[in-house]
Design a protein around this motif. Structure first.
Motif, PDB file in Angstrom:
ATOM      1  N   GLU A  40       0.825  -1.095  -0.017  1.00 27.50           N
ATOM      2  CA  GLU A  40       0.175  -0.152  -0.163  1.00 27.50           C
ATOM      3  C   GLU A  40       0.917   1.298  -0.200  1.00 27.50           C
ATOM      4  O   GLU A  40       1.899   1.426   0.682  1.00 27.50           O
ATOM      5  CB  GLU A  40      -0.905  -0.172   1.043  1.00 27.50           C
ATOM      6  N   ASP A  41       0.358   2.236  -0.713  1.00 28.80           N
ATOM      7  CA  ASP A  41       1.338   3.554  -0.727  1.00 28.80           C
ATOM      8  C   ASP A  41       0.912   4.237   0.379  1.00 28.80           C
ATOM      9  O   ASP A  41      -0.404   4.816   0.776  1.00 28.80           O
ATOM     10  CB  ASP A  41       0.750   4.420  -2.027  1.00 28.80           C
ATOM     11  N   ILE A  42       1.862   4.580   1.247  1.00 24.05           N
ATOM     12  CA  ILE A  42       1.911   5.357   2.574  1.00 24.05           C
ATOM     13  C   ILE A  42       1.911   6.881   2.430  1.00 24.05           C
ATOM     14  O   ILE A  42       1.592   7.592   3.301  1.00 24.05           O
ATOM     15  CB  ILE A  42       2.398   4.817   3.735  1.00 24.05           C
ATOM     16  N   MET A  43       2.505   7.360   1.205  1.00 30.44           N
ATOM     17  CA  MET A  43       2.682   8.720   0.949  1.00 30.44           C
ATOM     18  C   MET A  43       1.392   9.751   0.956  1.00 30.44           C
ATOM     19  O   MET A  43       1.582  10.610   1.715  1.00 30.44           O
ATOM     20  CB  MET A  43       3.531   9.150  -0.280  1.00 30.44           C
ATOM     21  N   PRO A  44       0.239   9.267   0.598  1.00 26.60           N
ATOM     22  CA  PRO A  44      -0.802  10.086   0.569  1.00 26.60           C
ATOM     23  C   PRO A  44      -1.357  10.259   2.028  1.00 26.60           C
ATOM     24  O   PRO A  44      -1.657  11.581   2.438  1.00 26.60           O
ATOM     25  CB  PRO A  44      -1.804   9.671  -0.200  1.00 26.60           C
ATOM     26  N   LYS A  45      -1.217   9.030   2.840  1.00 30.24           N
ATOM     27  CA  LYS A  45      -1.807   9.495   4.366  1.00 30.24           C
ATOM     28  C   LYS A  45      -0.554  10.408   5.321  1.00 30.24           C
ATOM     29  O   LYS A  45      -1.135  11.333   5.779  1.00 30.24           O
ATOM     30  CB  LYS A  45      -1.764   8.107   5.027  1.00 30.24           C
ATOM     31  N   ILE A  46       0.515  10.209   4.775  1.00 31.90           N
ATOM     32  CA  ILE A  46       1.555  10.957   5.600  1.00 31.90           C
ATOM     33  C   ILE A  46       1.474  12.480   4.929  1.00 31.90           C
ATOM     34  O   ILE A  46       1.582  13.485   5.901  1.00 31.90           O
ATOM     35  CB  ILE A  46       3.082  10.766   5.239  1.00 31.90           C
ATOM     36  N   GLN A  47       1.189  12.695   3.686  1.00 33.79           N
ATOM     37  CA  GLN A  47       0.933  14.046   3.123  1.00 33.79           C
ATOM     38  C   GLN A  47      -0.059  14.848   3.814  1.00 33.79           C
ATOM     39  O   GLN A  47      -0.098  15.909   4.213  1.00 33.79           O
ATOM     40  CB  GLN A  47       0.854  14.098   1.747  1.00 33.79           C
ATOM     41  N   GLN A  48      -1.241  13.794   4.176  1.00 34.56           N
ATOM     42  CA  GLN A  48      -2.633  14.682   4.678  1.00 34.56           C
ATOM     43  C   GLN A  48      -2.139  14.863   6.268  1.00 34.56           C
ATOM     44  O   GLN A  48      -2.762  16.014   6.780  1.00 34.56           O
ATOM     45  CB  GLN A  48      -3.679  13.306   4.616  1.00 34.56           C
ATOM     46  N   LYS A  49      -1.650  14.041   6.891  1.00 35.73           N
ATOM     47  CA  LYS A  49      -1.276  14.511   8.119  1.00 35.73           C
ATOM     48  C   LYS A  49      -0.517  15.610   8.175  1.00 35.73           C
ATOM     49  O   LYS A  49      -0.604  16.474   9.260  1.00 35.73           O
ATOM     50  CB  LYS A  49      -0.366  13.154   8.723  1.00 35.73           C
ATOM     51  N   CYS A  50       0.540  15.760   7.482  1.00 37.98           N
ATOM     52  CA  CYS A  50       1.493  16.826   7.420  1.00 37.98           C
ATOM     53  C   CYS A  50       0.663  18.169   7.031  1.00 37.98           C
ATOM     54  O   CYS A  50       0.963  19.384   7.606  1.00 37.98           O
ATOM     55  CB  CYS A  50       2.581  16.907   6.493  1.00 37.98           C
ATOM     56  N   ALA A  51       0.021  18.147   6.057  1.00 35.18           N
ATOM     57  CA  ALA A  51      -0.978  19.161   5.681  1.00 35.18           C
ATOM     58  C   ALA A  51      -2.095  19.789   6.909  1.00 35.18           C
ATOM     59  O   ALA A  51      -1.940  21.084   6.914  1.00 35.18           O
ATOM     60  CB  ALA A  51      -1.802  18.945   4.403  1.00 35.18           C
TER      61      ALA A  51
END
Length: 140
Positions: free
Chosen positions: A68-79
């Motif tokens: 699973e690609d975890i990058m979008p979840k991390i980006q959402q948390k950071c935003a």
């Protein structure tokens, strides 16, 4: 002037005679004709095809199991984090302002139309800076 161009062209473009390919035998429409020794050494086509199909089946199974690609979840948390809060706030205000301006009559006739490109890039830069360390720690 013409002499200069011709000399310049000759100096840059190499003048190498093209080598003609060696002919290995009669060439048919289907390609080179194989001799009898080559045909005797070759494996039957059925065995080769079966082995290739088995290898293809193994590759297809491995391709189906992508993580699973975890990058979008991390980006959402950071935003949404306190680190990028200021940039997100400015971007959201700009989007609201532009949307409101677009709804007003005569918007199409305006000479200058505001966009939120600058605010978007500031937010994107902040999110990328925040995401990178977490993402690379997770990938190791």
């Amino acid at each position: 002037m013409r002499n200069f161009v011709a000399e310049f062209f000759e100096a840059i473009v190499p003048s190498v005679k093209a080598e003609e390919p060696e002919e290995e035998g009669p060439i048919d429409e289907e390609g080179p004709v194989a001799d009898e020794e080559t045909l005797a050494d070759a494996e039957p086509e059925d065995e080769v095809d079966e082995e290739a199909e088995e290898a293809d089946d193994d590759d297809e199974e491995e391709e189906d199991e992508e993580p699973e690609d975890i990058m979008p979840k991390i980006q959402q948390k950071c935003a949404n984090s306190s680190i990028c809060h200021e940039y997100k706030h400015h971007f959201d205000e700009c989007v609201e302002r532009v949307t409101k301006a677009q709804e007003e009559p005569g918007y199409e006739d305006l000479e200058y139309k505001e966009d939120c490109v600058e605010e978007f890039f500031h937010l994107s830069h902040c999110v990328n800076d925040c995401t990178a360390p977490t993402l690379f720690r997770a990938l190791k």
